[in-house]
Design a protein around this motif. Structure first.
Motif, mmCIF file in Angstrom:
data_model
loop_
_atom_site.group_PDB
_atom_site.id
_atom_site.type_symbol
_atom_site.label_atom_id
_atom_site.label_comp_id
_atom_site.label_asym_id
_atom_site.label_seq_id
_atom_site.Cartn_x
_atom_site.Cartn_y
_atom_site.Cartn_z
ATOM 1 N N SER A 40 -2.402 5.949 10.584
ATOM 2 C CA SER A 40 -3.633 5.402 10.045
ATOM 3 C C SER A 40 -4.950 5.922 10.717
ATOM 4 C CB SER A 40 -3.748 3.799 10.411
ATOM 5 O OG SER A 40 -3.618 3.356 11.689
ATOM 6 N N ASN A 41 -4.691 6.618 11.806
ATOM 7 C CA ASN A 41 -6.012 7.541 12.318
ATOM 8 C C ASN A 41 -6.038 8.754 11.387
ATOM 9 O OD1 ASN A 41 -6.552 6.002 14.899
ATOM 10 N ND2 ASN A 41 -4.451 6.290 15.368
ATOM 11 N N TYR A 42 -5.258 9.029 10.770
ATOM 12 C CA TYR A 42 -5.452 10.488 9.962
ATOM 13 C C TYR A 42 -5.347 10.304 8.603
ATOM 14 C CZ TYR A 42 -5.109 11.916 14.926
ATOM 15 O OH TYR A 42 -5.437 12.000 16.196
ATOM 16 N N LEU A 85 -13.877 0.660 10.658
ATOM 17 C CA LEU A 85 -14.397 1.760 11.660
ATOM 18 C C LEU A 85 -14.193 3.052 11.109
ATOM 19 C CD1 LEU A 85 -12.895 0.199 14.816
ATOM 20 C CD2 LEU A 85 -15.346 0.030 14.074
ATOM 21 N N ALA A 86 -13.891 3.082 9.857
ATOM 22 C CA ALA A 86 -13.511 4.523 9.233
ATOM 23 C C ALA A 86 -14.670 5.301 9.185
ATOM 24 C CB ALA A 86 -13.088 4.485 7.628
ATOM 25 N N PRO A 87 -14.596 6.711 9.045
ATOM 26 C CA PRO A 87 -15.806 7.538 9.031
ATOM 27 C C PRO A 87 -16.766 7.426 8.312
ATOM 28 C CG PRO A 87 -13.615 8.871 9.346
ATOM 29 C CD PRO A 87 -13.407 7.527 8.953
ATOM 30 N N TRP A 88 -16.432 6.807 7.036
ATOM 31 C CA TRP A 88 -17.624 6.678 5.798
ATOM 32 C C TRP A 88 -18.136 5.317 5.993
ATOM 33 C CZ3 TRP A 88 -15.133 2.498 3.979
ATOM 34 C CH2 TRP A 88 -13.804 2.405 3.625
ATOM 35 N N GLY A 89 -18.101 4.498 7.212
ATOM 36 C CA GLY A 89 -18.876 3.523 7.578
ATOM 37 C C GLY A 89 -18.650 2.162 6.801
ATOM 38 N N ILE A 90 -17.534 1.764 6.458
ATOM 39 C CA ILE A 90 -17.625 0.333 5.554
ATOM 40 C C ILE A 90 -18.214 -0.510 6.259
ATOM 41 C CG2 ILE A 90 -15.132 -0.192 6.462
ATOM 42 C CD1 ILE A 90 -14.708 -1.242 3.532
ATOM 43 N N ALA A 91 -18.241 -0.683 7.757
ATOM 44 C CA ALA A 91 -19.097 -1.883 8.295
ATOM 45 C C ALA A 91 -20.446 -1.880 8.191
ATOM 46 C CB ALA A 91 -18.767 -1.826 9.717
ATOM 47 N N ILE A 142 0.767 -1.181 -0.126
ATOM 48 C CA ILE A 142 0.263 -0.155 -0.005
ATOM 49 C C ILE A 142 0.861 1.383 -0.030
ATOM 50 C CG2 ILE A 142 -1.745 -1.437 1.239
ATOM 51 C CD1 ILE A 142 -1.207 0.499 3.754
ATOM 52 N N GLU A 143 0.364 2.277 -0.657
ATOM 53 C CA GLU A 143 0.921 3.767 -0.432
ATOM 54 C C GLU A 143 -0.023 4.376 0.195
ATOM 55 O OE1 GLU A 143 3.903 3.697 -1.685
ATOM 56 O OE2 GLU A 143 3.821 1.871 -2.710
ATOM 57 N N THR A 144 0.233 5.443 1.019
ATOM 58 C CA THR A 144 -0.717 6.290 1.953
ATOM 59 C C THR A 144 -0.181 7.880 1.596
ATOM 60 O OG1 THR A 144 0.521 5.966 4.021
ATOM 61 C CG2 THR A 144 -0.779 4.288 3.575
ATOM 62 N N THR A 145 -0.994 8.432 2.407
ATOM 63 C CA THR A 145 -0.597 9.897 2.411
ATOM 64 C C THR A 145 0.220 10.403 3.732
ATOM 65 O OG1 THR A 145 -2.708 10.408 3.749
ATOM 66 C CG2 THR A 145 -2.716 10.539 1.585
ATOM 67 N N GLY A 146 0.598 9.153 4.526
ATOM 68 C CA GLY A 146 1.319 9.357 5.812
ATOM 69 C C GLY A 146 1.497 8.031 6.689
#
Length: 210
Positions: free
Chosen positions: A30-32, A96-102, A23-27
């Motif tokens: 993982s919380n932000y 548990l991400a803000p957009w609610g995948i669960a 994976i590549e991320t913005t930082g």
């Protein structure tokens, strides 16, 4: 979100029911921070396939992750480099991400998405105990590649990939995008190739079980 698929002319020797991913991320937090690119390598119909899921904007993260889940759901094991420390823990935050995948996926799919460390073969973990015996200056992926006679076209680091994406998110410069994609592509391609280091360790170091 864009999916780039390439079917290789060669068949990379990884075990059945396994896939390589990175994976590549913005930082690093993982919380932000967000996932902006996932690359996977797998064998299908006696051919090796590489897929990359690229977020043209950070808002594409949800679609990117859902596409990734759909493609890896039938595979049992995964091969990573430092995946036990970074990639897998980073991805586990997302049910548990803000957009609610669960709330929008079946429980079975969420369970698959929470990749298990027990199903991972982390090449870094395999090699680190034998760093001195292999005369490696460090255990970076590119160092191990050079040990095996591999020299890649990609010249950037993971940190530089983060910085380039920040630039890309403003400019949408295709050249920046291609550099990021190449870095991820060669990470997963050569990780599939260096999976054979398990056999090298067995032969050179007479390790009975790795």
């Amino acid at each position: 979100m864009e999916v780039i698929t390439k079917v290789l002319d060669e068949l990379i020797d990884i075990p059945p029911n396994h896939f390589v991913f990175d994976i590549e991320t913005t930082g690093l937090n993982s919380n932000y921070c967000k996932v902006i690119l996932i690359g996977i390598l797998f064998n299908q119909d006696n051919k090796t396939v590489i897929k990359q899921y690229f977020a043209n904007t950070e808002d594409d993260e949800k679609e990117l992750l859902l596409s990734f889940i759909n493609d890896i759901k039938n595979y049992k094991n995964h091969i990573t480099f430092n995946g036990l420390t970074f990639d897998i823990p980073f991805l586990k935050i997302f049910p548990l991400a803000p957009w609610g995948i669960a709330t929008i996926l079946p429980i079975s799919v969420v369970a698959i998405f929470s990749l298990s460390k027990n199903d991972d073969i982390d090449i870094l973990k395999l090699i680190r105990p034998f760093k001195e015996k292999l005369s490696l200056s460090d255990c970076k992926l590119k160092t191990i590649e050079k040990y095996l006679g591999i020299y890649r076209e990609d010249t950037i680091s993971g940190k530089e990939s983060i910085d380039l994406y920040k630039e890309y998110s403003v400019s949408q410069d295709i050249d920046l995008k291609e550099k990021i994609l190449l870095h991820n592509y060669e990470d997963i391609y050569y990780l599939g190739i260096i999976f054979k280091i398990k056999d090298i360790l067995k032969g050179k170091l007479n390790v009975l079980c790795i």
